[in-house]
Scaffold this motif. Structure first.
Motif, PDB file in Angstrom:
ATOM      1  N   ALA A 181       0.860  -1.181   0.000  1.00 59.57           N
ATOM      2  CA  ALA A 181       0.000   0.000   0.000  1.00 59.57           C
ATOM      3  C   ALA A 181       0.896   1.231   0.000  1.00 59.57           C
ATOM      4  O   ALA A 181       2.123   1.129   0.098  1.00 59.57           O
ATOM      5  CB  ALA A 181      -0.931  -0.003   1.212  1.00 59.57           C
ATOM      6  N   ASP A 182       0.302   2.402  -0.132  1.00 57.18           N
ATOM      7  CA  ASP A 182       1.087   3.641  -0.198  1.00 57.18           C
ATOM      8  C   ASP A 182       1.771   3.925   1.132  1.00 57.18           C
ATOM      9  O   ASP A 182       1.364   3.428   2.187  1.00 57.18           O
ATOM     10  CB  ASP A 182       0.176   4.813  -0.569  1.00 57.18           C
ATOM     11  N   ASN A 183       2.823   4.764   1.087  1.00 57.56           N
ATOM     12  CA  ASN A 183       3.497   5.301   2.271  1.00 57.56           C
ATOM     13  C   ASN A 183       4.067   4.203   3.178  1.00 57.56           C
ATOM     14  O   ASN A 183       3.907   4.241   4.397  1.00 57.56           O
ATOM     15  CB  ASN A 183       2.529   6.188   3.072  1.00 57.56           C
ATOM     16  N   ASP A 184       4.715   3.244   2.556  1.00 59.29           N
ATOM     17  CA  ASP A 184       5.383   2.164   3.287  1.00 59.29           C
ATOM     18  C   ASP A 184       4.404   1.395   4.168  1.00 59.29           C
ATOM     19  O   ASP A 184       4.722   1.005   5.291  1.00 59.29           O
ATOM     20  CB  ASP A 184       6.541   2.718   4.134  1.00 59.29           C
ATOM     21  N   ARG A 185       3.232   1.178   3.615  1.00 62.44           N
ATOM     22  CA  ARG A 185       2.208   0.405   4.313  1.00 62.44           C
ATOM     23  C   ARG A 185       1.880  -0.852   3.509  1.00 62.44           C
ATOM     24  O   ARG A 185       2.295  -0.984   2.346  1.00 62.44           O
ATOM     25  CB  ARG A 185       0.950   1.255   4.534  1.00 62.44           C
ATOM     26  N   HIS A 186       1.152  -1.767   4.102  1.00 62.79           N
ATOM     27  CA  HIS A 186       0.749  -2.980   3.387  1.00 62.79           C
ATOM     28  C   HIS A 186      -0.636  -3.399   3.859  1.00 62.79           C
ATOM     29  O   HIS A 186      -1.189  -2.827   4.801  1.00 62.79           O
ATOM     30  CB  HIS A 186       1.778  -4.101   3.591  1.00 62.79           C
ATOM     31  N   PHE A 187      -1.214  -4.397   3.169  1.00 64.12           N
ATOM     32  CA  PHE A 187      -2.574  -4.810   3.504  1.00 64.12           C
ATOM     33  C   PHE A 187      -2.694  -6.330   3.414  1.00 64.12           C
ATOM     34  O   PHE A 187      -1.886  -7.021   2.785  1.00 64.12           O
ATOM     35  CB  PHE A 187      -3.594  -4.163   2.563  1.00 64.12           C
ATOM     36  N   ALA A 188      -3.724  -6.843   4.065  1.00 61.39           N
ATOM     37  CA  ALA A 188      -4.114  -8.243   3.944  1.00 61.39           C
ATOM     38  C   ALA A 188      -5.631  -8.315   3.972  1.00 61.39           C
ATOM     39  O   ALA A 188      -6.277  -7.591   4.731  1.00 61.39           O
ATOM     40  CB  ALA A 188      -3.534  -9.078   5.086  1.00 61.39           C
ATOM     41  N   THR A 189      -6.197  -9.155   3.103  1.00 58.80           N
ATOM     42  CA  THR A 189      -7.648  -9.317   3.031  1.00 58.80           C
ATOM     43  C   THR A 189      -8.013 -10.757   3.372  1.00 58.80           C
ATOM     44  O   THR A 189      -7.459 -11.705   2.804  1.00 58.80           O
ATOM     45  CB  THR A 189      -8.184  -8.958   1.635  1.00 58.80           C
ATOM     46  N   TRP A 190      -8.949 -10.890   4.301  1.00 53.05           N
ATOM     47  CA  TRP A 190      -9.395 -12.196   4.779  1.00 53.05           C
ATOM     48  C   TRP A 190     -10.884 -12.361   4.502  1.00 53.05           C
ATOM     49  O   TRP A 190     -11.664 -11.414   4.634  1.00 53.05           O
ATOM     50  CB  TRP A 190      -9.148 -12.336   6.278  1.00 53.05           C
ATOM     51  N   HIS A 191     -11.270 -13.574   4.133  1.00 54.08           N
ATOM     52  CA  HIS A 191     -12.679 -13.865   3.858  1.00 54.08           C
ATOM     53  C   HIS A 191     -13.108 -15.081   4.669  1.00 54.08           C
ATOM     54  O   HIS A 191     -12.457 -16.132   4.628  1.00 54.08           O
ATOM     55  CB  HIS A 191     -12.899 -14.134   2.369  1.00 54.08           C
ATOM     56  N   ASP A 192     -14.198 -14.915   5.402  1.00 55.66           N
ATOM     57  CA  ASP A 192     -14.763 -16.015   6.171  1.00 55.66           C
ATOM     58  C   ASP A 192     -16.051 -16.464   5.479  1.00 55.66           C
ATOM     59  O   ASP A 192     -17.041 -15.728   5.479  1.00 55.66           O
ATOM     60  CB  ASP A 192     -15.061 -15.567   7.603  1.00 55.66           C
ATOM     61  N   PRO A 193     -16.054 -17.646   4.863  1.00 58.61           N
ATOM     62  CA  PRO A 193     -17.238 -18.083   4.110  1.00 58.61           C
ATOM     63  C   PRO A 193     -18.403 -18.507   4.995  1.00 58.61           C
ATOM     64  O   PRO A 193     -19.515 -18.692   4.495  1.00 58.61           O
ATOM     65  CB  PRO A 193     -16.708 -19.280   3.307  1.00 58.61           C
ATOM     66  N   PHE A 194     -18.160 -18.661   6.299  1.00 60.47           N
ATOM     67  CA  PHE A 194     -19.220 -19.094   7.213  1.00 60.47           C
ATOM     68  C   PHE A 194     -19.843 -17.879   7.897  1.00 60.47           C
ATOM     69  O   PHE A 194     -19.139 -17.050   8.476  1.00 60.47           O
ATOM     70  CB  PHE A 194     -18.666 -20.061   8.262  1.00 60.47           C
ATOM     71  N   LYS A 195     -21.159 -17.798   7.824  1.00 64.70           N
ATOM     72  CA  LYS A 195     -21.844 -16.689   8.482  1.00 64.70           C
ATOM     73  C   LYS A 195     -21.568 -16.711   9.976  1.00 64.70           C
ATOM     74  O   LYS A 195     -21.542 -17.767  10.597  1.00 64.70           O
ATOM     75  CB  LYS A 195     -23.356 -16.781   8.247  1.00 64.70           C
ATOM     76  N   LYS A 196     -21.370 -15.521  10.541  1.00 62.53           N
ATOM     77  CA  LYS A 196     -21.128 -15.432  11.985  1.00 62.53           C
ATOM     78  C   LYS A 196     -21.680 -14.120  12.513  1.00 62.53           C
ATOM     79  O   LYS A 196     -21.793 -13.131  11.781  1.00 62.53           O
ATOM     80  CB  LYS A 196     -19.628 -15.523  12.286  1.00 62.53           C
ATOM     81  N   PRO A 197     -22.005 -14.079  13.801  1.00 57.74           N
ATOM     82  CA  PRO A 197     -22.373 -12.810  14.431  1.00 57.74           C
ATOM     83  C   PRO A 197     -21.134 -11.972  14.697  1.00 57.74           C
ATOM     84  O   PRO A 197     -20.000 -12.475  14.688  1.00 57.74           O
ATOM     85  CB  PRO A 197     -23.035 -13.249  15.743  1.00 57.74           C
TER      86      PRO A 197
END
Length: 899
Positions: A181-197
């Protein structure tokens, strides 16, 4: 749009009570939740895109949406891409209501939060070098505006963006994307396929190391296993990883439950209000429940790690895949899962020892809770602050309810019932009625009366009388049940109670022929029977009983009740020596100990000198026989030689005489130490102190018995024995033996022990000052010291660099250990201990309300003490109640205590 900051309700208003009877389904549900966290130093920006739709189960179509939110700064809000004006919504005390909402729409909110300033440790907060979350029960509303209730389940996708100095970015589910990501940053994206509260949401961002392993499921899927910790703790993770793999295997074998994601992660956090949290695929643990190695962790610590890892993993099905509809159903997931983790530990170790440990905890703490102002059923009817209901009743008594169901149904039918429950309700938020219905449907049993355990509080009392007819060879047991009034109900209907029994004759267990019933062959013989008590009074008749037996009642503690039967000392010695039920052998030893302590108390209360007290030879011989019984597990010998605790004796008392209990129990222990000195010395000297540490059941049992022997020997105050204890402290190769020796040195009232204790305490801190969990043990041993002037020591330790008044583990180690576990000092000095505790609660009330309310327990018992102490304790409760900014957590406990 102008930024708006939420505030708490006016503090002089009485918090609102929430009632189960008022439950209504939500007007809207959330199909998908897309979150983006931009983490910066000092603030975090949270973007939440919610795909909402009207709930078809609602009675009338919803035309407005109310979302929960607390301590949030709203930056913007948009409905289907249109920015809303101030006229389109309004703020409530802890919510926001949006007007004129359509049947289906997408809502984007952008909020700012300040994790670094979040001392409540709910929502997103900072702990040392990492950011982490705790959302159960209602912490998610401190992250973003949401339907923060367990019956709203959604599919979550979470993107975490942070500076690269936080290289680990985690959330629920499977990792689907990561990058720069910009400005010496980074990201991670997580997906949970199971519905949860929302309460199961988790996020972690930090500079963490990890160990990695894998598990092959029963269908051949490979699951990656990772445990994340601060780099300094990387060498303390292997036991947790082994426990995790054992848990996964056990849940497949015993319950048929397979793990469902590609990865399972655990993160250890030093600042955490609870033990651990079962967030889907990303469990966040208090460091005390995941880190373990012999040099820094006691046997009890190793066992706790194993049990808590199992508990949180088992929640994947009993809590996550099937969750609770509302917080009144909390025991649906917690009681069931405590039962599951208890059975797991019993299968891996000694079943009898595990049962003794569980029942000791239940009878000391939960029975006291049932008899106090916070008494509630395992499915409460109301609450003010749900955090106050993470109680012994919900967890431990809840587990006992499940255990009774398993006993009544039998192993096969209970498994059929749980299979049906998981199959029928997978992906749903359900109720305790749904759970019981699944068991009833699968087994064909009518459990309607049994459900009273869910709605009636209190500990039932069983009064048992018997009669033996030599002519007819019939033996009858008449059992009466009653239950004292509790705040929610004055008159109780009869419970459905399973009572496991056996009969002991001169040659051992007698065969059982219950009139008008078939023998219980669950255990593989006909010497064990489960009686089902359903009326206020019932008589059970056994036939072909060839001699007057000694009844072995409530075997395995088959129900959470108080049992009254007129056992003689001779009867108890028979049970202690020869009962085939290990739990009842231990129970008989406890009853013998109680009889001796009560006799000593009567002497103390008459003002006579306890130094002249004697125990009769028959009782000493009974204890000696236990020491010499090689058929017994060493851990059971250790438990049978340990007298009932002061806390348990206090729970049994109508009016607690603190000094009489303490001094009388101590006197009995000293007599046993003198009379059995040779046997204790034999145990202690026979133990090989140089053997390598192992966390196996046998090794733990051997250490336990050896250290019990050391505890008795130290009561003799002999210089030779004190030096042997100090030698154990100096040379031990594991923390169990180090702490056992240090504890004895600190608690021994002899000049040499005082000198060596001071030296050992200084040495211990010097050696372990950089290990936070070990320092907690150092704080605890000093706060628990039964010798005089401990309160002054506790106050001085609050100023020590080792203590952090914002860290829950430190607070529990020092403050809770003194106030909850050191009765003789807490109740001394004309109420000084009460005032000290009230001072701590007043500070924590605004800093961390959850911890503040949990510390209140000793003061809530004020009605059980003498009038003088009642007045002093009540005055401190009233002082707390007068605080102008009382949290809901503290208000509820104090107001109910004063009622």
């Amino acid at each position: 749009m102008t930024a708006v900051e939420q505030s708490l309700p006016a503090n002089n208003l009485q918090p609102k009570t929430i009632y189960l009877k008022d439950y209504q389904v939500p007007g809207y549900l959330i199909k998908t939740t897309d979150l983006r966290f931009e983490i910066y130093e000092g603030e975090t920006i949270v973007s939440a895109m919610l795909h909402l739709y009207r709930n078809p189960a609602a009675q009338a179509p919803a035309t407005q949406l109310t979302l929960h939110g607390a301590d949030l700064e709203l930056v913007s809000i948009a409905l289907d891409g249109k920015i809303l004006s101030a006229d389109d919504y309004e703020f409530g005390e802890e919510n926001i209501t949006i007007f004129n909402t359509p049947a289906e729409f997408k809502l984007l909110t952008i909020t700012k939060i300040k994790p670094e300033a979040n001392t409540s440790l709910e929502g997103l907060y900072r702990s040392r070098t990492m950011y982490c979350t705790q959302c159960e029960a209602e912490g998610f509303r401190k992250i973003t505006y949401y339907l923060d209730r367990p019956d709203v389940m959604s599919e979550f996708t979470t993107t975490v963006v942070a500076d690269k100095k936080y290289p680990v970015l985690l959330s629920n589910g499977n990792l689907i994307d990561q990058g720069e990501a910009d400005n010496d940053r980074h990201f991670a994206t997580w997906h949970d396929p199971f519905k949860k509260p929302a309460y199961l949401f988790a996020l972690v961002a930090g500079d963490l190391a990890h160990i990695e392993d894998s598990f092959t499921t029963c269908t051949g899927r490979e699951v990656a296993l990772k445990i994340f910790v601060e780099p300094k703790d990387l060498d303390k993770c292997e036991h947790a990883m082994t426990s995790l793999k054992n848990s996964m295997r056990w849940d497949e074998q015993v319950y048929g439950r397979e793990y469902d994601l590609n990865i399972f992660m655990i993160v250890a956090v030093d600042d955490f209000n609870m033990g651990a949290m079962e967030n889907k695929g990303l469990n966040i643990f208090n460091t005390s429940c995941v880190l373990a190695k012999p040099e820094t962790t006691t046997d009890a610590g190793f066992q706790r790690v194993e049990g808590v890892v199992a508990h949180e993993y088992f929640h994947n099905w009993s809590g996550n895949r099937v969750t609770c509809r509302d917080w009144f159903q909390l025991s649906l997931k917690e009681g069931f899962t405590v039962y599951r983790d208890s059975e797991f530990s019993a299968d891996l170790g000694s079943r009898t020892v595990k049962r003794v440990e569980d029942v000791s905890l239940l009878r000391t703490l939960q029975f006291a809770e049932d008899a106090g102002p916070m008494a509630h059923p395992i499915r409460p009817e109301s609450y003010i602050e749900i955090s106050n209901f993470y109680t012994m009743t919900i967890y431990e008594k809840g587990a006992e309810i499940i255990r009774m169901l398993a006993t009544l149904l039998g192993k096969e039918n209970f498994r059929k019932g749980t299979d049906l429950y998981f199959e029928r309700h997978d992906g749903q938020a359900v109720t305790t009625e749904d759970f019981v219905a699944a068991l009833a449907d699968a087994s064909g049993r009518d459990l309607s009366q049994f459900k009273r355990w869910y709605s009636q509080a209190g500990t039932p009392r069983l009064q048992v009388t018997d009669h033996y007819d030599e002519n007819t060879q019939e033996y009858s047991l008449t059992i009466k049940q009653s239950c004292p009034p509790t705040p929610e109900c004055q008159t109780k209907l009869p419970f459905h109670i399973p009572i496991a029994v056996g009969l002991l004759g001169s040659a051992g267990d007698l065969p059982l022929y219950l009139k008008d019933a078939e023998p219980d062959f669950e255990t593989g013989d006909n010497t064990h029977q489960v009686l089902e008590l359903t009326a206020a009074e019932q008589t059970f008749v056994f036939q072909r009983v060839q001699e007057k037996p000694v009844p072995s009642l409530l075997r395995g503690f088959s129900a959470p009740v108080k049992l009254q039967y007129g056992y003689s000392r001779a009867d108890l010695i028979v049970l202690m020596s020869r009962d085939s039920d290990g739990f009842n052998r231990w129970e008989a030893s406890q009853q013998l100990g109680l009889q001796a302590i009560y006799f000593a108390m009567s002497i103390y209360q008459r003002g006579e000198n306890l130094a002249a007290l004697q125990l009769d030879a028959e009782l000493i011989a009974a204890y000696r026989s236990v020491l010499q019984d090689e058929s017994l597990d060493k851990a059971m010998v250790a438990y049978m030689l340990s007298l009932p605790t002061e806390a348990y004796i206090s729970e049994l008392a109508e009016v607690v005489d603190v000094e009489a209990i303490h001094h009388s129990r101590s006197a009995i222990r000293k007599i046993l130490a003198r009379e059995l000195r040779t046997e204790f010395m034999g145990i202690y000297t026979a133990y090989d102190h140089t053997q390598a540490y192992a966390a196996t059941a046998d090794a733990i049992a051997a250490r336990s018995l050896k250290n019990v022997a050391l505890g008795y020997l130290m009561l003799l105050g002999e210089d030779e024995l004190i030096r042997a204890c100090e030698q154990q402290y100096r040379t031990a190769n594991n923390m169990t033996d180090v702490m056992a020796a240090l504890t004895q040195l600190v608690n021994t009232d002899a000049p040499l022990a005082h000198t060596l204790a001071e030296s050992a305490l200084a040495d211990f801190y010097q050696r372990w000052q950089d290990e936070s969990l070990v320092v907690n043990q150092w704080l605890m041993v000093q706060a628990s010291c039964a010798l005089p002037n401990t309160l002054a020591k506790v106050k001085s330790l609050q100023q020590h660099p080792a203590y952090d008044g914002k860290n829950p583990n430190k607070i529990r180690a020092l403050i809770a250990s003194f106030c909850n576990g050191n009765a003789i000092n807490f109740h001394a000095d004309a109420g000084a201990g009460y005032a000290f505790l009230a001072d701590q609660i007043i500070v924590l009330n605004t800093q961390n309300p959850q911890i503040a309310s949990r510390l209140l327990t000793p003061l809530t018992k004020w009605k059980k003490y003498s009038p003088e102490r009642q007045g002093l304790m009540k005055a401190e409760l009233e002082r707390i109640m007068a605080e102008p900014a009382l949290s809901k957590d503290v208000f509820e406990v104090v107001s109910k205590s004063l009622a």
